[in-house]
Scaffold this active site. Structure first.
Site, PDB file in Angstrom:
ATOM      1  N   HIS A  29       0.817  -1.212   0.000  1.00 50.55           N
ATOM      2  CA  HIS A  29       0.000   0.000   0.000  1.00 50.55           C
ATOM      3  C   HIS A  29       0.854   1.265   0.000  1.00 50.55           C
ATOM      4  CE1 HIS A  29       0.860  -1.259   4.088  1.00 50.55           C
ATOM      5  NE2 HIS A  29       0.697  -0.023   4.492  1.00 50.55           N
ATOM      6  N   ARG A  42      36.134  -7.818 -13.413  1.00 56.49           N
ATOM      7  CA  ARG A  42      36.398  -8.116 -12.004  1.00 56.49           C
ATOM      8  C   ARG A  42      35.109  -8.255 -11.201  1.00 56.49           C
ATOM      9  NH1 ARG A  42      36.846  -2.618 -12.591  1.00 56.49           N
ATOM     10  NH2 ARG A  42      36.031  -1.279 -10.898  1.00 56.49           N
ATOM     11  N   HIS A  98      28.166  -2.976 -11.157  1.00 54.08           N
ATOM     12  CA  HIS A  98      28.993  -3.742 -10.242  1.00 54.08           C
ATOM     13  C   HIS A  98      28.328  -5.021  -9.737  1.00 54.08           C
ATOM     14  CE1 HIS A  98      31.964  -0.344  -9.023  1.00 54.08           C
ATOM     15  NE2 HIS A  98      31.445  -0.098 -10.211  1.00 54.08           N
TER      16      HIS A  98
END
Length: 206
Positions: A63, A186, A152
């Site tokens: 809500h 990475r 990321h």
């Protein structure tokens, strides 16, 4: 011709929109009940067919996030994304974990690539959604956090605070989140470590 709804049409969770005159087979009704799928009858012109997972967004709110959810849906339509709205459909009190679970399960199952959940602050839905294996929910509050969560963390569920953001701010966050790709490199190795943590604490659980 009246549409016949069979087991093949029942999604893994969430909601199934069908025409008002649709015929639902008994086994399809049983399967929907088993999966907790809500069957919603609507006029044919109000039903948007579910497309490929990559172009379909699951969205839900309690809500506290209802008004913002409704404001964001036209933006998703503008971006030519199909919408699976799991509720709520009014501002009566609702429990955010229920909605977060529906959206998270749609994403985790592969039925949708991404999901959006809006509650009052966005925090509770983020916590709940992240309990579902395979979900990487991110609470984002500006364009920078939205971009980071995608680049990321490859987040696949966005949570928003309907009472903490303006409509304009939420739109900016949503647009950046949807348009930012995962950076890979990475970051992929770090995501793998997150997955390993998830697997470690999921072992032996049902």
């Amino acid at each position: 011709m009246r549409r016949v709804i069979t087991n093949q049409d029942i999604p893994a969770s969430g909601e199934l929109q069908v025409p008002l005159d649709a015929v639902i087979t008994p086994s399809a009704r049983d399967l929907a009940a088993e999966r907790g799928v809500k069957i919603v009858h609507l006029p044919a012109d109000q039903i948007r067919e579910i497309s490929e997972p990559s172009t379909t967004i699951a969205i839900g709110s309690d809500h506290g996030g209802f008004q913002m959810k409704e404001q964001l849906k036209p933006i998703l339509a503008e971006l030519r994304l199909a919408i699976r709205d799991v509720g709520v459909r009014e501002e009566k009190p609702a429990d955010y974990p229920d909605i977060a679970l529906e959206v998270a399960e749609l994403v985790a199952s592969g039925a949708m690539t991404r999901g959006v959940i809006v509650d009052g602050a966005g925090i509770g839905s983020c916590i709940a959604a992240n309990k579902v294996p395979g979900v990487r929910a991110a609470l984002c509050y500006d364009k920078a956090s939205a971009r980071n969560s995608r680049e990321h963390n490859d987040s696949n569920v966005l949570t928003l605070g309907g009472r903490l953001l303006t409509g304009t701010q939420a739109e900016e966050v949503l647009r950046v989140w949807l348009s930012t790709p995962f950076g890979g490199g990475r970051h992929a190795a770090r995501l793998q470590k997150i997955a390993q943590i998830e697997q470690k604490y999921s072992k032996g659980r049902t």
